[in-house]
Enzyme design. Structure first.
Site, mmCIF file in Angstrom:
data_model
loop_
_atom_site.group_PDB
_atom_site.id
_atom_site.type_symbol
_atom_site.label_atom_id
_atom_site.label_comp_id
_atom_site.label_asym_id
_atom_site.label_seq_id
_atom_site.Cartn_x
_atom_site.Cartn_y
_atom_site.Cartn_z
ATOM 1 C CG ASP A 163 -1.979 1.717 0.681
ATOM 2 O OD1 ASP A 163 -1.500 2.546 0.660
ATOM 3 O OD2 ASP A 163 -2.986 0.691 1.659
ATOM 4 N NE ARG A 227 -17.679 -0.077 -4.042
ATOM 5 C CZ ARG A 227 -18.289 -0.459 -2.687
ATOM 6 N NH1 ARG A 227 -18.122 -2.005 -2.665
ATOM 7 N NH2 ARG A 227 -18.456 0.645 -2.057
ATOM 8 C CG ASP A 251 -18.821 -9.746 -1.984
ATOM 9 O OD1 ASP A 251 -20.015 -10.331 -2.248
ATOM 10 O OD2 ASP A 251 -19.071 -8.083 -1.377
ATOM 11 C CD GLU A 255 -23.899 -12.198 -18.801
ATOM 12 O OE1 GLU A 255 -24.495 -11.325 -18.241
ATOM 13 O OE2 GLU A 255 -24.371 -13.213 -19.437
ATOM 14 C CG HIS A 268 -21.707 -5.286 -3.193
ATOM 15 N ND1 HIS A 268 -22.586 -4.367 -3.920
ATOM 16 C CD2 HIS A 268 -20.938 -5.365 -2.272
ATOM 17 C CE1 HIS A 268 -21.551 -3.809 -3.192
ATOM 18 N NE2 HIS A 268 -20.701 -3.730 -2.163
ATOM 19 N N GLY A 270 -20.311 -8.064 0.988
ATOM 20 C CA GLY A 270 -18.934 -8.136 2.517
ATOM 21 C C GLY A 270 -19.204 -7.100 3.199
#
Ligand SMILES: NC(=O)c1ccc[n+]([C@@H]2O[C@H](COP(=O)([O-])OP(=O)(O)OC[C@H]3O[C@@H](n4cnc5c(N)ncnc54)[C@H](O)[C@@H]3O)[C@@H](O)[C@H]2O)c1
Length: 395
Positions: A163, A227, A251, A255, A268, A270
């Site tokens: 990071d 995301r 998450d 397609e 989604h 989480g």
């Protein structure tokens, strides 16, 4: 003070405010708005509103730029659901090590005769591996990533994190046994499992692309609970087909990922836990109360954070545009009223700035003049006086 709420905000947050004397959805003009996902873009936000607080992370349901121009800080609650995401990431890691889903399906589908004997006989293909002593690469060590890194250590994993923009608030929470990589390449080459916990921004669009997928160990598993769009799903499927990646757990459905037994998709979820909603609502309520009673700004998305203990009897908070010579003009107003400034804090972010002035004295007959003189300075958007009765008693 009166707080208007939209959506079903958890009682934890509402109780916090009620216990401190706030009206919730009372008849008076609201001082603040507390909401979750309600779209405020087409709502009229009255001039009485001094703060808009979202219990949750995203804020595209709020007209932030219009509110910034009106001198109204907008807050969110980053990290309120970080623990929930951390726990589901642990579940993903375990699913990546053990064939849990297919094993459950096998057990459910085995019927007739001596079920126990038949499951025992045929369970051989559901043997898994252990996370213990394997390497986890964590990309993004913020609210979620730092928690994932720490808990992976307690599972006995070696953890390598990356990071480059590590924030001081989260840096100290990261266990010293997490190895900090100098580059993302280092993480990709070393890890048996890679999990991404970074925000979706223009720069992070398809952050995990064909090139990065090619750097992974062929037996690696990739996890995306951040995301949609951070991983290039089409390229991930190609890497799976080409045996350059073993498994992809995400998450975010899309397609290209459907009908692939090397892909596990959750819808989604989480951050979706009862506790995360409570935590976010409580954070939102505390941030609202702190701003309305002391002028502290914590977790604003449009104004800079200033969070200092309120030790003097008075403070004046000034929300203004970030242009030259504002501090000089503000100080002059206090000089003109013969008032001594005890402390002055000023920070800017982008086009907007916040100045918080601490005073030991603010005689009642000076207050209106001070506020109107400060409001009269060009580029000042909002001014508020805060009173601290505890400091009066201490005097
Ligand atoms: N699945 C869900 O339901 C769910 C719930 C909550 C959060 N999230 C997502 O999880 C992600 C992380 O959330 P958070 O609260 O930890 O955010 P955060 O802001 O606390 O931390 C993100 C970290 O990523 C780092 N970062 C940004 N770009 C990077 C890059 N290219 N390489 C390496 N590091 C980078 C930043 O420096 C920061 O420290 C976000 O995308 C958030 O939207 C998902």
């Amino acid at each position: 003070m009166n707080i208007k709420t939209y959506n079903a905000v958890s009682e934890k947050g509402l109780d916090y405010l009620s216990e401190r004397g706030y009206q919730i959805n009372g008849d008076e003009a609201p001082d603040g708005i507390l909401l979750r996902s309600q779209d405020l873009h087409h709502e009229t936000i009255p001039d009485s509103v001094k703060a808009v607080v979202r219990a949750g992370a995203g804020f595209n349901n709020i007209p932030v730029s219009e509110l910034s121009k009106r001198g109204i800080p907008v807050f969110n609650t980053p990290g309120g659901n970080a623990n929930a995401v951390k726990e589901l990431t642990v579940a993903a890691l375990i699913m990546a090590a053990r064939p849990i889903i297919s094993a459950i399906n096998f057990a459910n589908e085995t019927r007739g005769g001596d079920v126990s004997l038949r499951t025992e006989r045929n369970k051989g293909s559901y043997r898994g591996t252990e996370l213990y002593q394997k390497t986890l690469g964590v990309i993004g060590l913020g609210n979620v990533g730092s928690k994932v890194a720490n808990i992976a250590l307690s599972l006995g994993m070696d953890v390598i994190g990356y990071d480059p923009g590590l924030n001081a608030n989260t840096a100290w929470r990261i266990d010293r046994h997490v190895h900090h990589a100098a580059s993302v390449d280092e993480v990709l080459a070393a890890a048996d499992y890679v999990t991404v916990h970074i925000p979706y921004t223009k720069a992070n669009h398809h952050f995990i692309d064909a090139k990065k997928l090619a750097q992974l160990k062929p037996n690696a598993a990739l996890i995306n609970f951040s995301r949609s769009g951070i991983v290039d799903d089409e390229e991930a499927v190609k890497a799976l087909d080409d045996k350059k990646l073993r498994l992809f757990i995400t998450d975010f459905s899309s397609e290209p990922l459907l009908d692939n037994d090397r892909v596990i998709i959750t819808p989604h979820i989480g951050g979706s836990t009862v506790e995360a909603e409570d935590t976010s609502a409580l954070m939102a309520a505390k941030q609202m109360d702190d701003f309305l009673t002391s002028g502290n700004i914590v977790n604003s998305v449009n104004y800079p954070d200033i969070n200092e203990p309120f030790l003097t009897p008075y403070r004046i908070g000034i929300l203004h545009e970030n242009v030259p010579n504002m501090l000089g003009q503000i100080s002059q107003v206090f000089g003109k009223q013969d008032l001594n400034i005890e402390e002055l804090s000023n920070r800017a972010v982008g086009d907007y700035a916040y100045t918080l002035v601490a005073l030991n004295q603010l005689p009642a007959d000076h207050r209106q003049a001070i506020v109107s003189d400060i409001k009269g300075i060009g580029h000042v958007l909002n001014v508020e006086i805060y009173h601290n009765p505890d400091a009066d008693k201490a005097e």
